[in-house]
Write an enzyme that holds these catalytic residues in place. Structure first.
Site, mmCIF file in Angstrom:
data_model
loop_
_atom_site.group_PDB
_atom_site.id
_atom_site.type_symbol
_atom_site.label_atom_id
_atom_site.label_comp_id
_atom_site.label_asym_id
_atom_site.label_seq_id
_atom_site.Cartn_x
_atom_site.Cartn_y
_atom_site.Cartn_z
ATOM 1 N N GLY A 84 -11.147 -5.086 2.214
ATOM 2 C CA GLY A 84 -10.910 -5.555 3.567
ATOM 3 C C GLY A 84 -11.487 -4.640 4.625
ATOM 4 O O GLY A 84 -12.134 -3.634 4.330
ATOM 5 N N THR A 85 -11.230 -4.997 5.857
ATOM 6 C CA THR A 85 -11.651 -4.188 6.998
ATOM 7 C C THR A 85 -10.418 -3.651 7.707
ATOM 8 O O THR A 85 -9.310 -4.149 7.524
ATOM 9 C CB THR A 85 -12.511 -5.001 7.971
ATOM 10 O OG1 THR A 85 -11.753 -6.133 8.427
ATOM 11 C CG2 THR A 85 -13.787 -5.485 7.285
ATOM 12 N N GLU A 110 -2.758 -6.666 5.700
ATOM 13 C CA GLU A 110 -2.462 -7.237 4.395
ATOM 14 C C GLU A 110 -1.959 -6.281 3.320
ATOM 15 O O GLU A 110 -1.307 -6.708 2.361
ATOM 16 C CB GLU A 110 -3.723 -7.943 3.849
ATOM 17 C CG GLU A 110 -4.159 -9.156 4.611
ATOM 18 C CD GLU A 110 -5.000 -8.848 5.845
ATOM 19 O OE1 GLU A 110 -5.176 -9.736 6.688
ATOM 20 O OE2 GLU A 110 -5.473 -7.694 5.968
ATOM 21 N N ASP A 169 -13.889 -0.631 13.095
ATOM 22 C CA ASP A 169 -13.659 -0.454 14.522
ATOM 23 C C ASP A 169 -12.661 0.680 14.727
ATOM 24 O O ASP A 169 -11.558 0.640 14.178
ATOM 25 C CB ASP A 169 -13.112 -1.736 15.146
ATOM 26 C CG ASP A 169 -14.074 -2.889 14.997
ATOM 27 O OD1 ASP A 169 -14.983 -3.017 15.843
ATOM 28 O OD2 ASP A 169 -13.932 -3.664 14.025
#
Length: 238
Positions: free
Chosen positions: A89-90, A184, A207
């Protein structure tokens, strides 16, 4: 089959890579797996099974948020006999030493969610990664020269840019040592603990809440390749 997954028993591998984005699942299948085939597309949540270095591997999107990955991971563990899920994921970076593009290995997860109330625990649950998966990811990343940071992540029900708590709400979690924020990992780790299966969350910091820097549009997929490659290298060792 389940209400959220049309794959038949046996069509999903024992190890599953779990991106949030269905397009990222498609990218993994098309660019990294051999002989990948689509096994589910319910609600446009794409899932594929193929091989990597001769070992069966599946990749299934999980959507956004703890509730979504909670459903998919629970069904994978209990209905498809999946042994390990590796989230790819990010995340938003909460510490100055984490540069855009660095990977975060979630040792444990904190949350603002009420997810764990279902377990009827008289205390606060701090679910953690499977240690063998975590140690293997650290070992491989060091050998390959991939910059990783291991520690706590903060999984929030609130997207950091859109919540009413204010733009600095992340700073309290950063002060407590959280490396990054996603949505998550907490639900995934809780579900793996409840079902007695393995999980690891590998996140690309896209980010930075600290510097305001982030990936440009052209890097939103290409910049995730080191994470995908690390996850696949771990998957073949399971």
């Amino acid at each position: 089959m389940t209400p959220h997954n049309r794959a038949a028993k046996g069509e999903i591998a024992p190890v599953v890579l779990a991106p949030g984005d269905p397009i990222r699942a498609k990218l993994v299948a098309e660019h990294f797996l051999t002989d990948a085939r689509l096994v589910t597309d319910v609600r446009n949540i794409l899932g594929y099974t193929g091989t990597f270095q001769g070992k069966p591997v599946s990749v299934l999107a999980t959507g956004m948020g703890g509730a979504s990955i909670g459903i998919y991971s629970y069904e994978l563990f209990t209905e498809y006999d999946v042994q390990a899920i590796i989230r790819i994921g990010t995340c938003g970076g909460l510490q100055p030493q984490i540069a855009v593009g660095d990977l975060v290995l979630a040792m444990t997860a904190s949350t603002d969610s009420a997810w764990a109330h279902q377990y009827n625990l008289y205390g606060t649950l701090s679910p953690c990664a499977d240690s063998n998966l975590l140690f293997k990811a650290v070992e491989i990343s060091r050998k390959r020269g991939i910059t990783t940071h291991a520690g706590m992540v903060f999984s929030s029900d609130l997207f950091s840019s859109y919540n009413a708590l204010g733009p600095d709400s992340w700073k309290a979690w950063a002060r407590m040592g959280a490396l990054a924020q996603d949505m998550e990992t907490y639900a995934l780790y809780s579900t793996s603990a409840w079902t007695g299966r393995k999980a690891l969350s590998i996140l690309t910091m896209t980010d930075s809440c600290v510097s305001g820097e982030g990936f440009g549009s052209e890097m939103r997929m290409l910049g995730l390749y080191p994470m995908i490659e690390l996850a696949l290298a771990v998957a073949v060792e399971v």
